[in-house]
Design a protein around this motif. Structure first.
Motif, PDB file in Angstrom:
ATOM      1  N   UNK A   1     -61.106  49.505 -17.875  1.00  0.00           N
ATOM      2  CA  UNK A   1     -62.282  50.111 -18.502  1.00  0.00           C
ATOM      3  C   UNK A   1     -62.439  51.587 -18.136  1.00  0.00           C
ATOM      4  N   UNK A   2     -62.280  51.928 -16.876  1.00  0.00           N
ATOM      5  CA  UNK A   2     -62.372  53.330 -16.460  1.00  0.00           C
ATOM      6  C   UNK A   2     -61.237  54.167 -17.021  1.00  0.00           C
ATOM      7  N   UNK A   3     -60.057  53.595 -16.988  1.00  0.00           N
ATOM      8  CA  UNK A   3     -58.862  54.263 -17.509  1.00  0.00           C
ATOM      9  C   UNK A   3     -59.008  54.570 -18.996  1.00  0.00           C
ATOM     10  N   UNK A   4     -59.461  53.579 -19.735  1.00  0.00           N
ATOM     11  CA  UNK A   4     -59.649  53.731 -21.176  1.00  0.00           C
ATOM     12  C   UNK A   4     -60.830  54.658 -21.460  1.00  0.00           C
ATOM     13  N   UNK A   5     -61.893  54.500 -20.685  1.00  0.00           N
ATOM     14  CA  UNK A   5     -63.069  55.349 -20.868  1.00  0.00           C
ATOM     15  C   UNK A   5     -62.746  56.825 -20.694  1.00  0.00           C
TER      16      UNK A   5
ATOM     17  N   UNK B   1     -62.961  59.767 -23.386  1.00  0.00           N
ATOM     18  CA  UNK B   1     -63.811  60.925 -23.077  1.00  0.00           C
ATOM     19  C   UNK B   1     -63.087  62.239 -23.350  1.00  0.00           C
ATOM     20  N   UNK B   2     -61.809  62.293 -22.994  1.00  0.00           N
ATOM     21  CA  UNK B   2     -61.054  63.537 -23.209  1.00  0.00           C
ATOM     22  C   UNK B   2     -60.284  63.533 -24.531  1.00  0.00           C
ATOM     23  N   UNK B   3     -60.436  62.432 -25.299  1.00  0.00           N
ATOM     24  CA  UNK B   3     -59.704  62.283 -26.576  1.00  0.00           C
ATOM     25  C   UNK B   3     -58.213  62.545 -26.353  1.00  0.00           C
ATOM     26  N   UNK B   4     -57.648  61.768 -25.428  1.00  0.00           N
ATOM     27  CA  UNK B   4     -56.270  61.939 -24.995  1.00  0.00           C
ATOM     28  C   UNK B   4     -55.286  61.916 -26.171  1.00  0.00           C
TER      29      UNK B   4
ATOM     30  N   UNK C   1     -48.168  61.980 -31.315  1.00  0.00           N
ATOM     31  CA  UNK C   1     -49.325  61.364 -31.970  1.00  0.00           C
ATOM     32  C   UNK C   1     -50.634  61.826 -31.318  1.00  0.00           C
ATOM     33  N   UNK C   2     -51.648  62.023 -32.133  1.00  0.00           N
ATOM     34  CA  UNK C   2     -52.887  62.616 -31.624  1.00  0.00           C
ATOM     35  C   UNK C   2     -53.870  61.653 -30.959  1.00  0.00           C
ATOM     36  N   UNK C   3     -53.775  60.365 -31.179  1.00  0.00           N
ATOM     37  CA  UNK C   3     -54.838  59.466 -30.728  1.00  0.00           C
ATOM     38  C   UNK C   3     -54.343  58.409 -29.753  1.00  0.00           C
ATOM     39  N   UNK C   4     -53.849  58.842 -28.610  1.00  0.00           N
ATOM     40  CA  UNK C   4     -53.383  57.919 -27.578  1.00  0.00           C
ATOM     41  C   UNK C   4     -54.541  57.066 -27.073  1.00  0.00           C
ATOM     42  N   UNK C   5     -55.725  57.616 -27.069  1.00  0.00           N
ATOM     43  CA  UNK C   5     -56.891  56.893 -26.563  1.00  0.00           C
ATOM     44  C   UNK C   5     -57.189  55.628 -27.362  1.00  0.00           C
ATOM     45  N   UNK C   6     -56.860  55.610 -28.641  1.00  0.00           N
ATOM     46  CA  UNK C   6     -57.077  54.406 -29.452  1.00  0.00           C
ATOM     47  C   UNK C   6     -56.123  53.297 -28.992  1.00  0.00           C
TER      48      UNK C   6
END
Length: 173
Positions: A114-118, A122-125, A133-138
Motif C-alpha cells: 500500500x505504501x509502495x503503490x501510494x 503520488x509522484x505519478x511514477x 511507458x508513462x503510467x508505471x503507477x497503474x
C-alpha cells in the motif's frame, strides 16, 4: 446449498472470470513481442515502449491470474509425497498450508504494497527510460489487487477443504 458453498461459488466464479479474461493477454503479449522483433530486425527500429509493454502485459497476467491458478490447482507444489496421500490428508495439508502460509503472506503483501503503490501514485511514477511507458503507477496498483484476489481464493479453498474434512467419508473429499 449452504452459505459456505454459496460463498465458495461466488469466489470461484469471480476467479474464473478474471482468469479467463486475463488469458487473452497472452495473445496480446505474443502480438506485441512479434511486433518488437519485426520492427527491430526487419526495419531496424527499436521501441522501448513496446518492449516495456511486453513486460507490463506479462506482469498483468501474473498478478491478475494468481487466484484463478490457485482455484485450478495449477500452482507450484512439491508433489513427491502429496500425490500419494489420501484426499483427507491432502485436505488437511492444504488447509494448514493456506492458513499458516498463504493467507498471512497475502496479508503482508497487501499491507506492505500500500505504501509502495501510494508513493508511486503520488509522484505519478513513469518508466526510467526516456521513451518508456508513462503510467508505471497503474501497473503497481495491481500488487495489492493481486494479494486481495489470491487471499479471497485462498479463503474459498480453505472453506472447501473444511467442508470436505467435516464430511463423514473420505470418498466425499
Amino acid at each position: 446449498m449452504t452459505n459456505s458453498q454459496v460463498i465458495i461459488d461466488i469466489i470461484d466464479k469471480f476467479s474464473e472470470f478474471i482468469g479467463r479474461s486475463v488469458a487473452w493477454l497472452t495473445l496480446l503479449m505474443a502480438i506485441i513481442a512479434f511486433m518488437v522483433v519485426l520492427l527491430r530486425y526487419a526495419f531496424n527500429v527499436g521501441s522501448i515502449a513496446l518492449q516495456e509493454s511486453v513486460i507490463f502485459t506479462q506482469a498483468l497476467m501474473f498478478l491478475l491470474s494468481a487466484g484463478y491458478i490457485l482455484k485450478q490447482d495449477k500452482h507450484i507444489r512439491v508433489d513427491v509425497l502429496y500425490r500419494n496421500f489420501t484426499p483427507r490428508t491432502r485436505a488437511w495439508i492444504d488447509s494448514i498450508g493456506t492458513i499458516v502460509f498463504l493467507l498471512p503472506l497475502c496479508g503482508l503483501i497487501f499491507l506492505v504494497s500500500l505504501g509502495y503503490v501510494g508513493l508511486s501514485w503520488q509522484i505519478k511514477e513513469t518508466s526510467p527510460e526516456p521513451s518508456g511507458l508513462p503510467a508505471v503507477y497503474i501497473l503497481k496498483a495491481l500488487i495489492p489487487l493481486f494479494a486481495f484476489t489470491l487471499f479471497v481464493q485462498g479463503l474459498a479453498e480453505c472453506l472447501r477443504n473444511a467442508i470436505a474434512l467435516l464430511k463423514k467419508t473420505t470418498e466425499d473429499v
